[in-house]
Design an enzyme around this catalytic site. Structure first.
Site, PDB file in Angstrom:
ATOM      1  N   GLY A  13      -2.500   3.237   3.945  1.00 43.11           N
ATOM      2  CA  GLY A  13      -1.427   3.864   4.693  1.00 43.11           C
ATOM      3  C   GLY A  13      -1.443   3.627   6.192  1.00 43.11           C
ATOM      4  N   SER A  14      -1.990   2.489   6.634  1.00 40.15           N
ATOM      5  CA  SER A  14      -1.959   2.238   8.081  1.00 40.15           C
ATOM      6  C   SER A  14      -0.527   1.942   8.540  1.00 40.15           C
ATOM      7  CB  SER A  14      -2.914   1.115   8.480  1.00 40.15           C
ATOM      8  OG  SER A  14      -2.474  -0.130   7.990  1.00 40.15           O
ATOM      9  N   ASN A  15       0.257   1.276   7.709  1.00 44.21           N
ATOM     10  CA  ASN A  15       1.670   1.065   8.069  1.00 44.21           C
ATOM     11  C   ASN A  15       2.435   2.387   8.033  1.00 44.21           C
ATOM     12  OD1 ASN A  15       2.492  -1.929   8.470  1.00 44.21           O
ATOM     13  ND2 ASN A  15       1.027  -1.960   6.785  1.00 44.21           N
ATOM     14  N   MET A  91       2.164  -0.737  -4.678  1.00 45.26           N
ATOM     15  CA  MET A  91       1.679  -1.795  -5.559  1.00 45.26           C
ATOM     16  C   MET A  91       2.420  -1.848  -6.897  1.00 45.26           C
ATOM     17  SD  MET A  91      -0.466  -3.073  -3.519  1.00 45.26           S
ATOM     18  CE  MET A  91      -1.579  -4.139  -4.415  1.00 45.26           C
ATOM     19  N   ARG A  92       3.724  -1.641  -6.849  1.00 42.36           N
ATOM     20  CA  ARG A  92       4.534  -1.709  -8.067  1.00 42.36           C
ATOM     21  C   ARG A  92       5.829  -2.440  -7.778  1.00 42.36           C
ATOM     22  NH1 ARG A  92       3.216   1.384 -12.082  1.00 42.36           N
ATOM     23  NH2 ARG A  92       1.278   2.439 -11.656  1.00 42.36           N
ATOM     24  N   ASN A 108      10.509  -4.148   2.386  1.00 46.25           N
ATOM     25  CA  ASN A 108       9.074  -4.308   2.125  1.00 46.25           C
ATOM     26  C   ASN A 108       8.461  -5.150   3.234  1.00 46.25           C
ATOM     27  OD1 ASN A 108       6.593  -4.273   0.581  1.00 46.25           O
ATOM     28  ND2 ASN A 108       7.046  -6.361  -0.076  1.00 46.25           N
ATOM     29  N   HIS A 110       5.146  -7.791   3.942  1.00 47.92           N
ATOM     30  CA  HIS A 110       4.147  -8.579   3.214  1.00 47.92           C
ATOM     31  C   HIS A 110       3.357  -9.444   4.204  1.00 47.92           C
ATOM     32  CE1 HIS A 110       2.299 -10.480  -0.196  1.00 47.92           C
ATOM     33  NE2 HIS A 110       2.442 -11.628   0.432  1.00 47.92           N
TER      34      HIS A 110
HETATM   35  C1  GRF Z   1      -0.203  -4.352   4.057  1.00 41.99           C
HETATM   36  O1  GRF Z   1      -0.943  -5.483   4.362  1.00 41.99           O
HETATM   37  C2  GRF Z   1       1.170  -4.711   3.542  1.00 41.99           C
HETATM   38  O2  GRF Z   1       1.675  -5.851   4.132  1.00 41.99           O
HETATM   39  C3  GRF Z   1       0.913  -4.947   2.088  1.00 41.99           C
HETATM   40  O3  GRF Z   1      -0.026  -3.950   1.738  1.00 41.99           O
HETATM   41  C4  GRF Z   1      -0.813  -3.607   2.883  1.00 41.99           C
HETATM   42  C5  GRF Z   1      -0.762  -2.121   3.043  1.00 41.99           C
HETATM   43  O4  GRF Z   1      -1.647  -1.674   4.037  1.00 41.99           O
HETATM   44  N1  GRF Z   1       2.139  -4.913   1.346  1.00 41.99           N
HETATM   45  P1  GRF Z   1      -1.609  -0.172   4.528  1.00 41.99           P
HETATM   46  O5  GRF Z   1      -1.777   0.713   3.295  1.00 41.99           O
HETATM   47  O6  GRF Z   1      -0.293   0.071   5.214  1.00 41.99           O
HETATM   48  O7  GRF Z   1      -2.769  -0.016   5.472  1.00 41.99           O
END
Ligand code: GRF
Length: 189
Positions: A13-15, A91-92, A108, A110
């Site tokens: 969940g860093s994003n 992850m789905r 999304n 990536h």
């Molecule tokens: C990120 O690298 C994103 O690009 C990918 O999954 C990762 C999630 O990281 N889809 P976080 O949980 O936001 O730290």
């Protein structure tokens, strides 16, 4: 009007955290009204609770199929008037229930220059291939894995002396910046 956002995540969940902070600080004209998570023990759940953001967790195995858990998610989203779905390490695959309810409203992020390196371990694979650069892509979501129309891409150089850890750190930094920039724009439209 503040845009109501739901973030979908499965892991660290860093994003999620970067987006939530940018909303709190008014950088993004929006608010995260819900975190949707398919891993009740994931770190992202604790992050949301700390920030007093509502969480909906579910276990896919308790449902008959994707359509049935997405129906439950949809009820949660509609009940809160959510307009935009932001996947951040979810992850789905997204199914037709959500895709049809939110056309052009699901995005999304990536960690690669898509269409290169879709799927898992993208940073590691690009690094292992000895690429001189990789990058981050933000795109609209369709039925595929890391496919769908691109919104923006940013290149990240792989430098001499980089370890995988250093590269991952740099990539995540760029992800956080880029996702906030995109959401800032989308919420102003
Ligand atoms: C990120 O690298 C994103 O690009 C990918 O999954 C990762 C999630 O990281 N889809 P976080 O949980 O936001 O730290």
């Amino acid at each position: 009007m503040m845009r109501k956002i739901a973030v979908f995540a499965s892991g660290t969940g860093s994003n999620f955290h970067a987006i939530a902070k940018a909303c709190e600080e008014g950088v993004i004209n929006g608010q995260i009204s819900l975190l949707v998570c398919d891993q009740p023990e994931a770190k992202v759940v604790a992050k949301a609770k700390n920030m007093k953001i509502e969480v909906f967790t579910f276990l896919a195995k308790e449902y008959e199929d994707r359509a049935s858990y997405e129906e439950d998610i949809l009820t949660q989203l509609r009940g809160r008037g959510i307009e935009l779905l932001v996947l951040a390490g979810y992850m789905r695959l997204v199914g037709s229930t959500l895709l049809e309810a939110y056309p052009n409203k699901i995005i999304n992020i990536h960690p690669s220059l898509l269409p290169a390196y879709p799927g898992l371990n993208s940073i590691k694979r690009a690094f292992g291939e000895g690429e001189s650069e990789t990058g981050v892509t933000v795109h609209y979501v369709d039925r595929g894995m890391d496919t769908g129309p691109m919104i923006v891409q940013r290149t990240v150089k792989i430098q001499e002396g980089d370890t995988l850890e250093i590269l991952e750190e740099r990539m995540h930094q760029i992800e956080h910046e880029l996702y906030v920039e995109v959401l800032k724009e989308l919420c102003e439209e």
